[in-house]
Design a protein around this motif. Structure first.
Motif, mmCIF file in Angstrom:
data_model
loop_
_atom_site.group_PDB
_atom_site.id
_atom_site.type_symbol
_atom_site.label_atom_id
_atom_site.label_comp_id
_atom_site.label_asym_id
_atom_site.label_seq_id
_atom_site.Cartn_x
_atom_site.Cartn_y
_atom_site.Cartn_z
ATOM 1 N N ARG A 233 10.867 -15.892 -17.139
ATOM 2 C CA ARG A 233 9.667 -15.328 -17.901
ATOM 3 C C ARG A 233 9.989 -15.162 -19.404
ATOM 4 O O ARG A 233 9.179 -15.561 -20.072
ATOM 5 N N PHE A 234 11.196 -15.061 -19.685
ATOM 6 C CA PHE A 234 11.430 -14.951 -21.173
ATOM 7 C C PHE A 234 11.207 -16.251 -21.743
ATOM 8 O O PHE A 234 10.651 -16.495 -22.657
ATOM 9 N N ILE A 235 11.613 -17.588 -21.146
ATOM 10 C CA ILE A 235 11.609 -18.678 -21.497
ATOM 11 C C ILE A 235 10.070 -19.212 -21.632
ATOM 12 O O ILE A 235 9.606 -19.721 -22.644
ATOM 13 N N GLU A 236 9.366 -18.876 -20.542
ATOM 14 C CA GLU A 236 8.049 -19.427 -20.354
ATOM 15 C C GLU A 236 7.029 -18.359 -21.449
ATOM 16 O O GLU A 236 6.179 -19.172 -21.907
ATOM 17 N N ASP A 237 7.540 -17.075 -21.554
ATOM 18 C CA ASP A 237 6.583 -16.509 -22.551
ATOM 19 C C ASP A 237 6.806 -16.767 -23.746
ATOM 20 O O ASP A 237 5.860 -16.534 -24.814
ATOM 21 N N GLU A 238 8.294 -16.834 -24.298
ATOM 22 C CA GLU A 238 8.450 -16.996 -25.761
ATOM 23 C C GLU A 238 8.984 -18.229 -26.063
ATOM 24 O O GLU A 238 8.654 -18.495 -27.248
ATOM 25 N N HIS A 239 9.368 -19.126 -25.381
ATOM 26 C CA HIS A 239 10.044 -20.469 -25.806
ATOM 27 C C HIS A 239 9.712 -21.596 -24.860
ATOM 28 O O HIS A 239 10.571 -22.541 -24.699
ATOM 29 N N GLU A 240 8.400 -21.706 -24.565
ATOM 30 C CA GLU A 240 8.035 -22.904 -23.790
ATOM 31 C C GLU A 240 8.218 -24.159 -24.841
ATOM 32 O O GLU A 240 7.663 -24.216 -25.833
ATOM 33 N N ILE A 266 11.440 -26.433 -16.164
ATOM 34 C CA ILE A 266 12.213 -26.113 -17.447
ATOM 35 C C ILE A 266 13.153 -27.174 -17.576
ATOM 36 O O ILE A 266 13.804 -27.525 -16.639
ATOM 37 N N ASP A 267 13.213 -28.101 -18.505
ATOM 38 C CA ASP A 267 14.034 -29.271 -18.739
ATOM 39 C C ASP A 267 15.269 -28.857 -18.989
ATOM 40 O O ASP A 267 15.658 -28.473 -20.201
ATOM 41 N N LEU A 293 15.189 -29.261 -24.792
ATOM 42 C CA LEU A 293 15.846 -29.255 -23.799
ATOM 43 C C LEU A 293 16.964 -27.991 -23.611
ATOM 44 O O LEU A 293 17.078 -27.434 -24.875
ATOM 45 N N VAL A 294 17.226 -27.452 -22.847
ATOM 46 C CA VAL A 294 17.747 -26.077 -22.401
ATOM 47 C C VAL A 294 19.055 -26.342 -21.722
ATOM 48 O O VAL A 294 19.250 -27.360 -20.656
ATOM 49 N N MET A 295 20.286 -26.086 -22.310
ATOM 50 C CA MET A 295 21.498 -26.446 -21.863
ATOM 51 C C MET A 295 22.021 -24.942 -21.425
ATOM 52 O O MET A 295 22.151 -23.966 -21.900
ATOM 53 N N THR A 296 22.260 -25.281 -19.795
ATOM 54 C CA THR A 296 22.939 -24.218 -19.210
ATOM 55 C C THR A 296 24.386 -24.294 -18.898
ATOM 56 O O THR A 296 24.890 -25.469 -18.565
ATOM 57 N N ASP A 309 17.782 -26.305 -34.669
ATOM 58 C CA ASP A 309 16.557 -25.791 -34.204
ATOM 59 C C ASP A 309 16.618 -25.126 -32.626
ATOM 60 O O ASP A 309 15.669 -25.252 -31.967
ATOM 61 N N VAL A 310 17.832 -24.650 -32.354
ATOM 62 C CA VAL A 310 18.037 -23.809 -31.154
ATOM 63 C C VAL A 310 17.273 -22.621 -31.416
ATOM 64 O O VAL A 310 17.590 -21.904 -32.172
ATOM 65 N N ARG A 311 16.187 -22.577 -30.533
ATOM 66 C CA ARG A 311 15.329 -21.289 -30.732
ATOM 67 C C ARG A 311 15.749 -19.988 -30.205
ATOM 68 O O ARG A 311 15.406 -18.878 -30.338
ATOM 69 N N PHE A 312 16.630 -20.180 -28.962
ATOM 70 C CA PHE A 312 17.160 -19.028 -28.396
ATOM 71 C C PHE A 312 18.489 -19.287 -27.620
ATOM 72 O O PHE A 312 18.734 -20.527 -27.373
ATOM 73 N N VAL A 313 19.263 -18.229 -27.495
ATOM 74 C CA VAL A 313 20.447 -18.167 -26.727
ATOM 75 C C VAL A 313 20.348 -16.981 -25.562
ATOM 76 O O VAL A 313 19.985 -15.959 -26.252
ATOM 77 N N ALA A 314 20.684 -17.489 -24.411
ATOM 78 C CA ALA A 314 20.332 -16.194 -23.411
ATOM 79 C C ALA A 314 21.746 -16.195 -22.841
ATOM 80 O O ALA A 314 22.392 -17.149 -22.671
#
Length: 625
Positions: A233-240, A266-267, A293-296, A309-314
């Motif tokens: 939800r966090f990614i979809e709502d804030e960082h699509e 999510i890629d 891209l999202v790196m897990t 340009d990394v817009r979020f770290v979770a």
């Protein structure tokens, strides 16, 4: 500041790197290094730390002082730094294990002949006998300009990325005492700083401590309910469509989370030390070169990742300490644009971290365990606080600050309640259960007793006859779980080292039972809030960081920005390098806004140095027209 060293440094900053002026303590640090003095530099990620040794390296070479050697712990970090320097016309190379013998000899030959300004190498190589002989030959000729020890916290056992090989770097001072040294790190508390100074023999060095504040990062911590759903939800709502990093504690969880995100549109890619080396490199290259891209990953990924340009770290799991948390969240928003640090945590995280510290199989001394407990407690205090998170975070590093207005607690102050009496009931229940049964039980069973639920387990052990049975029926399971977590964090409850499912009274329980230690908690909803993320004050049209970049642009400027990004991506692919090495997003945004018409106009934009002006200027102007 006005001195020959400052004038030379400013000229390099403007002509080579394309920045109009120094930031913060940069000018002092750089002038100090040019003048040949040692220094310990603490500067946050994205604060311009690399320039603090790159500019002195260029100036000191211009003065005829020779080569600067940069000690760097990771190949990826070396590659990024070298490619970025080569793009602005600075002669730089790196030595690492991926080079064959002939390639390594070629790099050393360039260094010997004075063709290089900076040479990057890992600590293992720098302290090896052949490399020490190479340095000694340069030293005898007066051709060693500077040693820069990057990620210097790795030298300290109290640092979050301790690397034993860093300890040997003291020999640089012993063998080459006339060569100035810069030790640099983005993260070190007072204990770690003292350890760095002692281990690297920097007692006479100037210490520069910049503000640790990253005002563009919005901090947000949520209680775990369904953590993966909350993350989605966090990614979809804030960082699509944004680039981000998701940290997990285990390799298995990394792979499962990446797969689950892909299944949900999510890629995402996994990264951990257990993957084959070629797969790790391929995933890292994709993350650096592609957008969105999202790196897990485990914490094996990230040190030295310069992607701006990394817009979020979770964080799906709580880190070990504030240094780790600060270092990892600092990988977001290096370009200065809005970014988010999001963390979900729960009781199991707290208990698991405590178990690892108190593990009887660990060779750590009791003194070391005490320091680790204090570091974990500081992170727990930041996570549990109902006040400004940034104030807590900066206070850990010895920096005073005021409420920031850019964290979840500042934006939406939580409602709190006095949990002192509930805490006494809980601790009393634990004591009575152990008195009756002679064994410890887990959180779920204790909550059932407090809420008066006659489960088969409660009946089996006769716990419905306890005086504490049903005395907490007025509180919900979520409230009791939150309280247990708080009391574990405060050492009033201790998780049994043999089994994290069982709880017993801790050393701080006495003060709580006596009512001398008040407990205040945020109100916990039985239906947890959505996993919304940045919560920054924004208009409906700027709910994401990407929209925030565009809100001030008219339609024509937005079109220019898109054209510039498409052109940059094409150039990056042709040269096999990350797009940000060509120009940062912030630079493209400034170009799109200014719409320069001449090379002189373009020269005045931050991030456009002479080399890039020559290489890309005409094409950028064509796109702007």
């Amino acid at each position: 500041m006005s001195s020959p060293a400052f004038s030379q440094a400013l000229h390099v900053l403007q002509q080579v790197f394309g920045y109009p002026a120094f930031r913060g303590l940069q000018a002092e640090i750089i002038a100090n290094a040019i003048d040949g003095h040692d220094a310990l530099v603490l500067m946050p990620t994205g604060g311009g730390k690399s320039l603090c040794y790159q500019i002195p390296a260029i100036v000191r070479q211009q003065q005829g002082r020779g080569l600067t050697v940069v000690v760097s712990p990771l190949i990826a970090l070396m590659h990024d730094q070298v490619r970025a320097l080569q793009q602005v016309g600075v002669a730089a190379q790196c030595l690492h294990s991926a080079l064959d013998f002939a390639q390594a000899q070629s790099v050393l030959a360039q260094a010997r002949s004075g063709q290089l300004t900076l040479l990057y190498a890992a600590p293992e190589r720098v302290t090896s006998a052949p490399f020490q002989d190479f340095l000694a030959a340069l030293y005898q000729r007066g051709q060693l300009a500077l040693f820069a020890i990057d990620e210097a916290h790795c030298v300290s056992q109290w640092g979050h990325d301790f690397r034993p090989e860093y300890r040997q770097l003291a020999l640089l001072h012993e063998r080459f005492p006339q060569v100035p040294r810069l030790a640099l790190t983005a993260t070190a508390d007072a204990v770690t700083r003292e350890d760095i100074i002692e281990r690297l023999q920097l007692q006479q060095a100037q210490c520069y401590v910049s503000s640790f504040d990253r005002p563009n990062i919005c901090y947000h911590v949520v209680e775990k309910s369904d953590a993966r759903r909350q993350l989605l939800r966090f990614i979809e709502d804030e960082h699509e469509g944004d680039a981000g990093i998701v940290y997990c504690q285990s390799r298995k969880k990394v792979e499962e989370t990446a797969e689950w995100l892909v299944q949900n549109g999510i890629d995402a890619l996994p990264y951990h030390a257990g993957l084959p080396a070629d797969e790790r490199q391929r995933h890292q290259d994709r993350f650096l070169r592609e957008e969105g891209l999202v790196m897990t990953a485990t914490i094996a990924f990230g040190m030295g990742i310069d992607k701006p340009d990394v817009r979020f770290v979770a964080h799906l799991d709580m880190p070990k300490n504030i240094e780790g948390y600060y270092q990892e969240t600092g990988r977001a928003g290096r370009d200065g644009l809005p970014a988010d640090a999001w963390m979900a945590y729960g009781l199991a995280d707290v208990v698991n971290q405590r178990r690892m510290i108190d593990d009887p199989q660990s060779p750590a001394s009791e003194a070391h365990r005490q320091v680790m407990r204090a570091k974990l407690d500081a992170l727990l205090a930041m996570a549990e606080t109902t006040e400004c998170r940034r104030v807590h975070l900066l206070a850990y590093f010895g920096e005073h600050s005021e409420p920031c207005g850019n964290c979840d607690n500042c934006l939406f102050p939580p409602e709190t309640w006095d949990a002192t009496e509930a805490a006494r009931k809980l601790l009393s229940c634990i004591w009575r259960v152990q008195q009756k049964s002679g064994i410890a039980f887990g959180a779920g069973h204790l909550i059932d007793i407090l809420r008066g639920k006659p489960t088969p387990k409660v009946e089996q052990h006769g716990h419905a006859q306890l005086s504490t049975f049903g005395i907490g029926a007025d509180l919900g399971e979520r409230q009791w779980s939150t309280l247990i977590r708080q009391l574990v964090a405060r050492d009033a409850i201790v998780a049994d080292a043999a089994s994290f499912n069982t709880l017993r009274l801790g050393p701080a329980a006495k003060a709580v039972l006596a009512g001398t230690q008040p407990i205040r908690l945020r109100v916990a909803s039985e239906k947890p809030a959505r996993g919304n993320g940045s919560l920054r004050r924004a208009t409906p049209s700027t709910s994401s960081a990407r929209d925030a970049q565009l809100v001030q642009l008219d339609a024509a400027a937005r079109q220019r920005l898109q054209s510039l990004k498409a052109w940059r991506a094409e150039v990056a692919r042709e040269h096999g390098m990350p797009a940000y090495v060509i120009f940062h997003d912030a630079t493209l945004l400034a170009i799109a806004t200014a719409q320069p018409g001449t090379l002189d106009d373009l020269r005045g934009i931050s991030g456009v140095g002479e080399k890039k002006l020559q290489a890309y200027g005409e094409e950028v102007l064509r796109l702007c027209r």
